[in-house]
Scaffold this motif. Structure first.
Motif, PDB file in Angstrom:
ATOM      1  N   LEU A  25       0.831  -1.206   0.000  1.00 38.96           N
ATOM      2  CA  LEU A  25       0.000   0.000   0.000  1.00 38.96           C
ATOM      3  C   LEU A  25       0.863   1.253   0.000  1.00 38.96           C
ATOM      4  CD1 LEU A  25      -2.782  -1.097   2.523  1.00 38.96           C
ATOM      5  CD2 LEU A  25      -2.965  -0.927   0.029  1.00 38.96           C
ATOM      6  N   GLY A  26       1.981   1.199   0.731  1.00 36.73           N
ATOM      7  CA  GLY A  26       2.884   2.335   0.752  1.00 36.73           C
ATOM      8  C   GLY A  26       3.503   2.596  -0.609  1.00 36.73           C
ATOM      9  N   ALA A  27       3.868   1.519  -1.328  1.00 37.86           N
ATOM     10  CA  ALA A  27       4.444   1.672  -2.662  1.00 37.86           C
ATOM     11  C   ALA A  27       3.422   2.266  -3.622  1.00 37.86           C
ATOM     12  CB  ALA A  27       4.934   0.321  -3.179  1.00 37.86           C
ATOM     13  N   LEU A  28       2.178   1.811  -3.515  1.00 32.81           N
ATOM     14  CA  LEU A  28       1.124   2.331  -4.377  1.00 32.81           C
ATOM     15  C   LEU A  28       0.922   3.840  -4.143  1.00 32.81           C
ATOM     16  CD1 LEU A  28      -1.171   1.787  -6.393  1.00 32.81           C
ATOM     17  CD2 LEU A  28      -2.639   1.232  -4.439  1.00 32.81           C
ATOM     18  N   TYR A  29       0.908   4.235  -2.876  1.00 30.42           N
ATOM     19  CA  TYR A  29       0.722   5.656  -2.551  1.00 30.42           C
ATOM     20  C   TYR A  29       1.929   6.476  -3.018  1.00 30.42           C
ATOM     21  CZ  TYR A  29      -0.161   9.911   0.089  1.00 30.42           C
ATOM     22  OH  TYR A  29      -0.374  11.225   0.442  1.00 30.42           O
ATOM     23  N   GLU A  30       3.116   5.942  -2.771  1.00 33.60           N
ATOM     24  CA  GLU A  30       4.342   6.664  -3.130  1.00 33.60           C
ATOM     25  C   GLU A  30       4.405   6.926  -4.629  1.00 33.60           C
ATOM     26  OE1 GLU A  30       8.826   5.252  -3.880  1.00 33.60           O
ATOM     27  OE2 GLU A  30       8.087   4.781  -1.869  1.00 33.60           O
ATOM     28  N   GLN A  37       5.082  11.424 -11.647  1.00 34.27           N
ATOM     29  CA  GLN A  37       3.967  10.754 -12.306  1.00 34.27           C
ATOM     30  C   GLN A  37       4.461   9.809 -13.414  1.00 34.27           C
ATOM     31  OE1 GLN A  37       0.163  11.182 -11.605  1.00 34.27           O
ATOM     32  NE2 GLN A  37       1.556  11.159  -9.860  1.00 34.27           N
ATOM     33  N   LYS A  38       5.425   8.964 -13.080  1.00 35.60           N
ATOM     34  CA  LYS A  38       5.969   7.986 -14.016  1.00 35.60           C
ATOM     35  C   LYS A  38       5.636   6.610 -13.454  1.00 35.60           C
ATOM     36  CE  LYS A  38      10.134   6.975 -16.702  1.00 35.60           C
ATOM     37  NZ  LYS A  38       9.981   7.615 -17.988  1.00 35.60           N
ATOM     38  N   PHE A  39       4.780   5.880 -14.148  1.00 34.16           N
ATOM     39  CA  PHE A  39       4.242   4.640 -13.613  1.00 34.16           C
ATOM     40  C   PHE A  39       4.879   3.381 -14.211  1.00 34.16           C
ATOM     41  CE2 PHE A  39       0.921   7.898 -13.273  1.00 34.16           C
ATOM     42  CZ  PHE A  39       0.789   7.920 -11.888  1.00 34.16           C
ATOM     43  N   ILE A  40       5.683   3.540 -15.257  1.00 31.52           N
ATOM     44  CA  ILE A  40       6.403   2.418 -15.848  1.00 31.52           C
ATOM     45  C   ILE A  40       7.833   2.858 -16.152  1.00 31.52           C
ATOM     46  CG2 ILE A  40       4.409   1.221 -16.869  1.00 31.52           C
ATOM     47  CD1 ILE A  40       5.154   2.631 -19.526  1.00 31.52           C
ATOM     48  N   LEU A  41       8.771   1.907 -16.052  1.00 29.35           N
ATOM     49  CA  LEU A  41      10.161   2.124 -16.461  1.00 29.35           C
ATOM     50  C   LEU A  41      10.748   3.409 -15.894  1.00 29.35           C
ATOM     51  CD1 LEU A  41      10.145   0.982 -20.205  1.00 29.35           C
ATOM     52  CD2 LEU A  41      10.558  -0.375 -18.148  1.00 29.35           C
TER      53      LEU A  41
END
Length: 381
Positions: A25-30, A37-41
């Motif tokens: 959950l912490g990783a998701l929030y972070e 706002q970079k969600f891949i690579l």
């Protein structure tokens, strides 16, 4: 006998990541609130690649969307395509054949060793032709393939060696980790794997820096990472998720401990079940070089009888690959006409796997072993 939910032992544990819930959950929030706002690579994926590179002493590690995708990227980066042949084991998971076919190449099926259940180097050598471009052995359940012989065969034949080590993280043979014997290897991070996570993902491992550079471009539509929208190759969408990268970095600290616990369980099973071979239940040997604790698999003459017996005591089992690859409808038309793979067929007929995960308690491990013994001897000891 009625088995309560509390006493039942599932094969696929539903609570694999319960202890890491807060970290996830912490990783998701972070990641979700990161101004970047970079969600891949992103930088977390790069850190995971660096951490694995150091852990495995590899020249490069390239994260991608799955173990299957990792194999596809390697074959594509090697320019394997129509008219080429890739020798694969006849017993194993579908991607061994499907990734070859996705490149327009032809899978050539080799029989397996009767105990390790991995590609038989002697049969593979007999299948090499002028069209052979690669050998693609796969480690199976808890035993690495005979990589020294396969490495030597690939060198003699002048072909590439692609190591399907998707499930073998933690294995070491002759001092070399699984995934580090081939021109390139792969790991899978699907949840039940040794370094699994709550999603899909994988990596390519290689010491070939040119190959790694091409794989890195191919995973992202063939783009140059320094120049977005500059496409050097026709590539794939095989990118790694930043939330999962952060989660895997968190979980890496406990990887050795989890591997050790799984190994301990495997050793206990093998010690308790070693004397059942004459009764038709063959267990893997205790420990040894080239072993890894992914899935604990028995070979049983009366597989369905054992499965029913264990189920009655609340113990779930699993049968992997009950049909060999050359007999699958998707692949049979590509198999050698009249081909015969007797040892692979025996493995498909006899294999059955027992529960194995790090938080399986000693009492439950003992109960599983007792139940297998009672199937053979009618007693618990």
């Amino acid at each position: 006998m009625t088995v309560t939910a509390e006493r039942a032992i599932p094969f696929f544990a539903p609570d694999l990541f319960e202890a890491d819930r807060d970290a996830l959950l912490g990783a998701l929030y972070e990641v979700g609130t990161d101004p970047e706002q970079k969600f891949i690579l992103g930088r977390r994926t790069a850190r995971l690649e660096d951490a694995l590179r150091t852990r495995l002493d590899a020249s490069d590690v390239v994260a991608c969307s799955s173990g299957t995708s990792a194999l596809t990227l390697i074959l594509s980066a090697m320019d394997i395509g129509p008219g080429d042949e890739v020798i694969v084991p006849a017993f194993g998971c579908a991607p061994l054949a499907s990734t070859v076919l996705s490149q327009g190449a032809t899978p050539v099926f080799a029989d397996v060793d009767p105990r390790a259940l991995t590609m038989d180097p002697e049969h593979a050598e007999a299948l090499v032709t002028e069209r052979t471009r690669a050998l693609m052995p796969a480690h199976m359940f808890s035993v690495m393939a005979d990589m020294p012989r396969l490495r030597a065969l690939a060198s003699r034949a002048g072909v590439r060696l692609v190591e399907d080590s998707a499930l073998a993280q933690g294995g070491v043979l002759a001092g070399r980790p699984a995934g580090r014997w081939g021109d390139a290897g792969v790991y899978s991070f699907v949840q039940v794997k040794i370094f699994g996570m709550p999603g899909e993902g994988g990596v390519v491992l290689t010491d070939d820096t040119d190959l790694a550079e091409r794989v890195r471009m191919l995973r992202n539509h063939g783009q140059d990472g320094r120049n977005r929208f500059l496409h050097h190759h026709v590539g794939h969408n095989s990118r790694f998720d930043e939330v999962m990268a952060a989660f895997q970095l968190h979980r890496m600290a406990g990887l050795t401990e989890r591997v050790d616990r799984r190994t301990e369980i495997c050793s206990y099973y093998s010690e308790r079940l070693a004397d059942l071979a004459d009764a038709g239940v063959v267990a893997p040997p205790v420990g040894g070089d080239g072993r890894f604790p992914y899935v604990y698999t028995l070979l049983c003459e009366d597989r369905e009888g054992l499965r029913d017996h264990l189920a009655a005591q609340g113990i779930a089992t699993h049968v992997y690959y009950p049909r060999i690859l050359p007999e699958q409808p998707a692949f049979s038309e590509h198999a050698c006409p009249g081909g015969h793979w007797p040892r692979a067929s025996e493995a498909a007929r006899r294999n059955i796997s027992l529960p194995l995960y790090p938080h399986l308690s000693d009492a439950r491990v003992e109960h599983v072993a007792d139940a297998v013994r009672s199937f053979v001897h009618g007693s618990t000891r």
